[in-house]
Write an enzyme that holds these catalytic residues in place. Structure first.
Site, short mmCIF file in Angstrom:
data_model
loop_
_atom_site.label_atom_id
_atom_site.label_comp_id
_atom_site.label_asym_id
_atom_site.label_seq_id
_atom_site.Cartn_x
_atom_site.Cartn_y
_atom_site.Cartn_z
N CYS A 39 0.85 -1.18 0.00
CA CYS A 39 0.00 0.00 0.00
C CYS A 39 0.88 1.23 0.00
CB CYS A 39 -0.85 0.03 1.26
SG CYS A 39 -1.70 -1.51 1.54
N ARG A 64 1.57 1.78 -5.91
CA ARG A 64 1.70 0.82 -4.82
C ARG A 64 0.38 0.11 -4.51
NH1 ARG A 64 6.40 1.75 -1.89
NH2 ARG A 64 5.53 0.59 -0.16
N TRP A 111 -3.68 -1.94 -1.76
CA TRP A 111 -3.72 -3.10 -2.66
C TRP A 111 -3.98 -4.30 -1.77
CZ3 TRP A 111 -1.39 -7.81 -3.57
CH2 TRP A 111 -1.53 -8.34 -4.85
N ASN A 137 1.16 0.31 6.54
CA ASN A 137 1.66 -0.49 5.42
C ASN A 137 2.58 -1.55 6.01
OD1 ASN A 137 4.22 0.13 2.94
ND2 ASN A 137 2.67 -1.44 2.92
N GLY A 138 2.28 -2.81 5.76
CA GLY A 138 3.09 -3.88 6.33
C GLY A 138 2.21 -5.05 6.71
N GLU A 511 9.43 -12.75 -21.39
CA GLU A 511 9.16 -11.38 -20.96
C GLU A 511 8.06 -10.74 -21.80
OE1 GLU A 511 9.57 -9.68 -18.49
OE2 GLU A 511 9.34 -7.61 -19.10
N LYS A 515 4.39 -9.30 -20.54
CA LYS A 515 3.90 -7.94 -20.83
C LYS A 515 2.51 -8.03 -21.47
CE LYS A 515 6.12 -6.14 -18.79
NZ LYS A 515 7.39 -6.34 -18.15
N GLU A 518 -0.07 -9.09 -18.67
CA GLU A 518 -0.40 -8.15 -17.59
C GLU A 518 -0.94 -6.82 -18.12
OE1 GLU A 518 2.82 -6.71 -15.13
OE2 GLU A 518 4.25 -6.86 -16.76
N HIS A 534 6.17 -30.48 -29.04
CA HIS A 534 6.13 -31.53 -28.01
C HIS A 534 4.85 -31.46 -27.18
CE1 HIS A 534 10.08 -33.02 -28.96
NE2 HIS A 534 10.55 -31.76 -28.95
N LYS A 627 2.80 -2.40 -8.03
CA LYS A 627 4.20 -2.32 -8.47
C LYS A 627 5.16 -3.10 -7.56
CE LYS A 627 7.39 -0.38 -11.14
NZ LYS A 627 7.54 -1.02 -12.46
C1 F6R Z 1 6.16 -7.28 -14.60
C2 F6R Z 1 6.59 -6.82 -13.30
C3 F6R Z 1 6.73 -7.82 -12.21
C4 F6R Z 1 8.01 -7.53 -11.41
C5 F6R Z 1 8.09 -8.44 -10.19
C6 F6R Z 1 9.36 -8.23 -9.41
O1 F6R Z 1 6.08 -6.23 -15.51
O2 F6R Z 1 6.81 -5.66 -13.10
O3 F6R Z 1 6.73 -9.12 -12.69
O4 F6R Z 1 9.09 -7.73 -12.24
O5 F6R Z 1 7.01 -8.20 -9.36
O6 F6R Z 1 9.50 -6.90 -9.02
P1 F6R Z 1 10.90 -6.30 -8.61
O7 F6R Z 1 11.74 -6.25 -9.82
O8 F6R Z 1 10.56 -4.95 -8.07
O9 F6R Z 1 11.47 -7.20 -7.56
#
Ligand code: F6R
Length: 632
Positions: A39, A64, A111, A137-138, A511, A515, A518, A534, A627
């Site tokens: 959060c 967040r 969140w 937050n925690g 990757e 993208k 998400e 396979h 994030k």
């Molecule tokens: C995807 C994304 C997440 C982060 C993951 C790790 O676009 O952003 O998959 O890569 O949550 O986050 P960090 O790099 O902050 O440890």
């Protein structure tokens, strides 16, 4: 938009008259065991009306969490409290006209990690008498035990969150004769787990603030303070910041900032507070500027971020090269996109440094850690530096005596502070939820590691990166973006997509699929280029998009695999130096040697962004995501 109507809530049976000024937006009930770990919290105390400033600060913390939000502002008659499900923008519309001009207040954007998103569980949480409001937050690990104890003392709980115990603990301390300060300090003796907490009391013109394991910083203006989870929250309002140490407690008021300390049964206020530091971040770096979304701004920034990294990173990695060279085992860990970077590191070290390294998903690290020891080194990749699984991996590595290197975008993050070495990503704040520029920066750092191990001259390692930078520049041009948008348009009706690559291009497939999932909500599956036949081929239907990543070296084999798919009806999208014979659409990405994955991912970032827009989705705030994933 808010999901429920604003309704005034009556006071609890034991409330004082001033509580009548308190109101809540209410919807249905929530599930038990809710905690509030990912959060953003923000507060304001000073000479100006707090509510608009808190909302402004919360808006910049939405990365967040954006499930629900709320604020509490002190008024002459008590605390004004509002909460809602939904985004800050909707909340602001509803609240600003109503909010009093009080100059002390706190707010929260949430969140949810457990239980449904609802107003009951949104912060701030208040004490039974409505005199105290807190945001947290925690994770309070002993919340259940504290709830039982407090319920036995007559406290009634209005939410299912772990956080609410904080308000009742302070209230209970004050009932037993403690001052607000002392009751707040006592939290440290009672709470197990992690927390950043802000508390206000209707009769005290201050915010009390503390942290343990969760981020909290204080923006310092002229006679005003902005405690918040992160610096971008208040950066346009003040560039001066105080970083809170673990377990430190502060009182913030228009009159100044004091450190709180326990002296016997009392709390004392000390004036020996840290001198605020000037933040080097620019306001532009945390603003959208003329861009529609942070995601596209951050994608297009990559030419610049890579260039800065190439210039500055060789000096930064200089100290860790001997550690990497002399260690018996090298292990890369990360989650999500950062794991994909770790996997790239594995391919790269084999090719360039001629070293076998392991790459693990952070949450799986515990199954491998027993094989490590003081002669190993663990490289933790994390944009935020706060990802709980990666933080846990660092703890586990250190328990085994293995030194850790944090490769992170946030140099004061938990993972950075815990690690022996910190390598920054030189990317500037990344505020869109989806990682873009931090990913290419992680790949670039790993490329430099690999090159440094291969030669004694780390500066030499920048050559492939310069090449990547030039390609990157072309791929972000207006013409290239227009072409990518057209490819995106063709994906509009697709129910699923498959992405393939071999070797390090498999990492790009992973990757790119993440993208697409998400950001643009497309069910996208990444497979190694040799694996399609396979099993997964069974899912290919007429028109199923199959996206292939390759370089010159893989061209032939990719052509064969793509032809197999094409003959089963797949629509072939190729991302490489030249089209495949079976390509329906092609995105030209020239080889950049070991740095090719840095370049190849760019059109896929743009594609995901464009597809999200075509689907009227918000690319900056994907559904159900936040994030920093600070929950295990
Ligand atoms: C995807 C994304 C997440 C982060 C993951 C790790 O676009 O952003 O998959 O890569 O949550 O986050 P960090 O790099 O902050 O440890």
């Amino acid at each position: 938009m808010l999901s429920g109507p604003i309704t005034e809530m009556g006071p609890p049976a034991n409330a004082s008259a001033s509580y009548l000024r308190t109101s809540l937006i209410r919807t249905g009930g929530g599930a038990a065991g809710t905690n509030d770990t990912m959060c953003g919290i923000a507060g304001y105390v000073g000479g100006r009306p707090a509510a608009p400033l808190i909302l402004e600060c919360l808006k910049r913390l939405e990365y967040r969490g954006y499930d629900s939000c709320g604020l509490a502002v002190q008024t002459s008659g008590g605390l004004f409290l509002r909460k809602a499900v939904g985004s800050i923008d909707g909340f602001r519309e509803q609240v600003l006209g109503l909010a009093p001009a009080g100059t002390v207040g706190i707010g929260h954007t949430r969140w949810a990690t457990h239980g449904v998103v609802d107003v009951r569980n949104a912060h701030p949480h208040v004490s039974c008498d409505g005199a105290i409001a807190i945001v947290h937050n925690g994770v309070i690990e002993n919340a259940d035990r504290l709830r039982t104890e407090l319920a036995g003392q007559g406290h009634r709980f209005a939410s299912d969150t772990d956080s609410e115990v904080v308000a009742h603990l302070i209230e209970e301390g004050m009932r037993q004769g403690q001052s607000f300060d002392r009751a707040f300090l006592a939290l440290q003796e009672r709470l197990l787990g992690t927390y950043a907490i802000l508390a206000v009391h209707r009769d005290h013109d201050c915010i009390l603030a503390t942290r343990k394991g969760s981020p909290l910083v204080i923006g310092v203006g002229n006679g005003e303070y902005f405690p918040a989870s992160d610096i971008p929250s208040f950066l346009p309002l003040t560039p001066r910041v105080v970083y809170l140490g673990e377990d430190e407690c502060y009182s913030l008021s228009a009159g100044g900032m004091d450190r709180l300390a326990v002296q016997g049964d009392l709390a004392v206020r000390r004036h020996d507070v840290p001198t605020p530091e000037a933040v080097s971040l620019s306001v532009e770096s945390i603003s959208k500027g003329n861009f529609e979304h942070f995601m596209i701004k951050e994608i297009l920034e990559q030419t610049g971020t890579l260039e800065r990294l190439i210039r500055e990173a060789p000096a930064a990695i200089h100290d860790v090269v001997p550690l990497l060279k002399n260690s018996k085992d090298i292990v890369f860990v990360g989650a999500g996109t950062s794991y994909h970077a770790a996997l790239f590191g594995q391919y790269l070290f084999a090719a360039v440094a001629r070293r076998h390294v392991d790459a693990y998903v952070s949450s799986d690290f515990e199954h491998h850690v027993d094989l490590l020891g003081p002669d190993s080194v663990v490289v933790a990749l994390s944009q935020s530096g706060e990802t709980a699984d990666t933080l846990e991996a660092v703890h586990l590595a250190q328990d085994r005596g293995a030194p850790t290197i944090a490769v992170t975008n946030v140099e004061l993050s938990s993972i950075a502070r815990l690690s022996q070495h910190v390598i920054p990503l030189f990317s500037g704040p990344e505020l869109a939820v989806a990682a873009t520029k931090s990913y290419t920066a992680q790949l670039a750092i790993l490329a430099l590691f690999g090159e440094s191990l291969a030669s004694d001259l780390p500066a030499d390692g920048t050559r492939p990166l310069w090449e990547a930078r030039d390609r990157l520049f072309n791929l972000t041009s207006e013409a290239a973006r227009r072409h990518t948008r057209e490819v995106g348009r063709e994906l509009l009706g697709a129910q699923q997509a498959f992405l393939t690559g071999r070797g390090r291009h498999y990492v790009t497939a992973l990757e790119a699929a993440l993208k697409l999932k998400e950001v643009s909500g497309l069910r996208a599956e990444a497979l190694h280029g040799g694996e399609m036949k396979h099993g997964t081929l069974a899912l290919v239907e007429n028109g199923t998009p199959a996206i292939h990543f390759y370089d010159q070296q893989d061209f032939r084999r990719t052509e064969i695999a793509a032809a197999e798919l094409k003959s089963r009806g797949a629509r072939i999208i190729s991302v490489g130096p030249q089209p495949l014979a079976s390509s329906d659409q092609h995105i030209r990405v020239e080889d950049a040697g070991i740095a090719t994955p840095i370049v190849q991912v760019i059109p896929m970032q743009i594609l995901s962004y464009e597809l999200a827009k075509l689907k009227s989705m918000d690319p900056d705030r994907p559904r159900n995501l936040a994030k920093s994933v600070t929950v295990p």
